[in-house]
Write a protein that holds these residues in place. Structure first.
Motif, short mmCIF file in Angstrom:
data_model
loop_
_atom_site.label_atom_id
_atom_site.label_comp_id
_atom_site.label_asym_id
_atom_site.label_seq_id
_atom_site.Cartn_x
_atom_site.Cartn_y
_atom_site.Cartn_z
N MET A 1 63.13 31.48 58.68
CA MET A 1 63.77 30.94 57.49
C MET A 1 63.10 29.61 57.14
SD MET A 1 67.78 29.98 56.87
CE MET A 1 68.30 31.58 57.41
N ARG A 2 62.77 29.43 55.88
CA ARG A 2 62.13 28.19 55.42
C ARG A 2 63.12 27.02 55.47
NH1 ARG A 2 61.78 30.03 50.19
NH2 ARG A 2 61.28 27.94 49.51
N ILE A 3 62.59 25.81 55.59
CA ILE A 3 63.44 24.62 55.67
C ILE A 3 64.32 24.49 54.43
CG2 ILE A 3 61.77 22.99 54.70
CD1 ILE A 3 64.04 22.31 57.71
N VAL A 4 63.81 24.94 53.30
CA VAL A 4 64.58 24.88 52.05
C VAL A 4 65.84 25.74 52.17
CG1 VAL A 4 64.53 25.51 49.60
CG2 VAL A 4 62.56 24.37 50.64
N GLU A 5 65.72 26.90 52.80
CA GLU A 5 66.88 27.78 52.99
C GLU A 5 67.81 27.23 54.07
OE1 GLU A 5 64.47 31.07 53.95
OE2 GLU A 5 64.37 31.83 51.90
N CYS A 6 67.24 26.68 55.13
CA CYS A 6 68.05 26.13 56.21
C CYS A 6 68.96 25.00 55.74
CB CYS A 6 67.16 25.60 57.34
SG CYS A 6 66.20 26.85 58.17
N LEU A 7 68.43 24.14 54.87
CA LEU A 7 69.18 22.97 54.44
C LEU A 7 69.85 23.15 53.07
CD1 LEU A 7 66.92 20.08 55.76
CD2 LEU A 7 69.06 20.97 56.72
N ALA A 8 69.89 24.39 52.57
CA ALA A 8 70.54 24.65 51.28
C ALA A 8 71.97 24.11 51.21
CB ALA A 8 70.50 26.14 50.95
N PRO A 9 72.79 24.21 52.27
CA PRO A 9 74.16 23.68 52.18
C PRO A 9 74.23 22.16 52.03
CG PRO A 9 73.95 25.18 54.07
CD PRO A 9 72.57 24.91 53.54
N VAL A 10 73.14 21.47 52.32
CA VAL A 10 73.14 20.02 52.28
C VAL A 10 72.58 19.49 50.95
CG1 VAL A 10 72.37 17.95 53.54
CG2 VAL A 10 72.82 20.05 54.79
N LEU A 11 71.95 20.35 50.16
CA LEU A 11 71.34 19.92 48.90
C LEU A 11 72.38 19.31 47.98
CD1 LEU A 11 68.94 22.92 48.17
CD2 LEU A 11 68.35 20.69 49.16
N GLY A 12 72.01 18.23 47.31
CA GLY A 12 72.89 17.59 46.34
C GLY A 12 72.95 16.09 46.52
N GLN A 13 73.86 15.48 45.79
CA GLN A 13 74.09 14.03 45.84
C GLN A 13 75.38 13.79 46.60
OE1 GLN A 13 71.70 12.07 44.32
NE2 GLN A 13 70.70 14.02 43.89
N TRP A 14 75.35 12.90 47.60
CA TRP A 14 76.47 12.72 48.50
C TRP A 14 76.78 11.25 48.73
CZ3 TRP A 14 78.78 17.20 49.75
CH2 TRP A 14 78.03 18.37 49.62
N GLN A 15 78.04 10.99 49.07
CA GLN A 15 78.47 9.69 49.56
C GLN A 15 79.08 9.89 50.94
OE1 GLN A 15 81.28 8.49 46.55
NE2 GLN A 15 79.76 7.21 45.53
N GLY A 16 79.09 8.83 51.71
CA GLY A 16 79.67 8.94 53.04
C GLY A 16 79.65 7.61 53.76
N VAL A 17 79.55 7.70 55.09
CA VAL A 17 79.60 6.52 55.95
C VAL A 17 78.40 6.56 56.90
CG1 VAL A 17 80.91 5.32 57.75
CG2 VAL A 17 82.10 6.38 55.82
N HIS A 18 77.76 5.41 57.03
CA HIS A 18 76.64 5.21 57.96
C HIS A 18 77.14 4.29 59.07
CE1 HIS A 18 73.08 3.00 59.40
NE2 HIS A 18 72.39 4.08 59.08
N ARG A 19 76.95 4.71 60.33
CA ARG A 19 77.34 3.88 61.48
C ARG A 19 76.11 3.68 62.34
NH1 ARG A 19 81.17 5.37 65.30
NH2 ARG A 19 79.85 7.15 65.70
N GLN A 20 75.91 2.45 62.80
CA GLN A 20 74.76 2.22 63.68
C GLN A 20 75.06 1.13 64.70
OE1 GLN A 20 71.32 0.98 61.42
NE2 GLN A 20 71.56 -1.09 62.16
N ARG A 21 74.26 1.15 65.75
CA ARG A 21 74.31 0.11 66.79
C ARG A 21 72.90 -0.05 67.34
NH1 ARG A 21 77.40 3.31 71.69
NH2 ARG A 21 75.98 5.10 71.72
N LEU A 22 72.64 -1.22 67.86
CA LEU A 22 71.32 -1.50 68.40
C LEU A 22 71.21 -1.03 69.85
CD1 LEU A 22 68.62 -2.72 67.66
CD2 LEU A 22 69.49 -4.94 68.40
N LEU A 23 72.22 -1.33 70.66
CA LEU A 23 72.21 -0.98 72.08
C LEU A 23 73.37 -0.04 72.40
CD1 LEU A 23 71.55 -4.55 73.50
CD2 LEU A 23 69.89 -2.68 73.26
N PRO A 24 73.27 0.74 73.46
CA PRO A 24 74.35 1.68 73.78
C PRO A 24 75.66 0.99 74.15
CG PRO A 24 72.69 1.69 75.51
CD PRO A 24 72.15 0.85 74.40
#
Length: 153
Positions: free
Chosen positions: A1-24
């Motif tokens: 399956m091509r990457i385009v087909e694999c990620l079809a459910p994710v296509l579009g414009q989205w909002q959400g939350v980004h979480r990050q940390r530098l160290l564990p």
């Protein structure tokens, strides 16, 4: 399956939350996030995203090609906070679960290169999740970033 087909459910414009940390041992810091996931040049998926580090706006781009066959998936990644001013190259696969799993590496100040993994997965109900793990030599991998884009714009 091509990457385009694999990620079809994710296509579009989205909002959400980004979480990050530098160290564990650090607590995750959250910020609002956006993602634009599109097909480009018919065979590639572009995941452009934004988030903020305090008051400083940040942005990144993950460009994916390939599929789940023997050729696997390749990607180039750049992020204004994480990888600037260079980009990173990744190789990986798409699992039976639809998750794209990518692994790359970057030069550490001393010693061997460190690794970086990016996972992109569809979210039930629409949208996607991008998880990034830091791979420090001799240490257990740890989650450095999790971005969930689950509100369609």
């Amino acid at each position: 399956m091509r990457i385009v087909e694999c990620l079809a459910p994710v296509l579009g414009q989205w909002q959400g939350v980004h979480r990050q940390r530098l160290l564990p041992t650090d607590a995750f810091v959250a910020s609002d996030a956006t993602a634009s996931v599109t097909v480009t040049a018919r065979e590639y998926v572009s995941l452009a995203y934004t988030w903020s580090d305090g008051d400083a706006p940040q942005e990144g781009l993950l460009l994916l090609s390939g599929g789940s066959g023997p050729e696997g998936v390749s990607a180039v990644w750049l992020d204004s906070w994480h990888s600037s001013p260079a980009w990173m190259l990744f190789a990986g696969t798409v699992g039976e679960d639809g998750v794209v799993r990518l692994t790359g590496s970057y030069a550490a100040p001393e010693g061997p290169d460190w690794g970086w993994q990016i996972f992109v997965a569809p979210v039930e109900g629409g949208g996607g999740r991008m998880t990034m793990l830091n791979l420090v030599p001799g240490e257990a991998p740890y989650e450095a970033v999790e971005a969930v884009y689950d509100h369609r714009v």
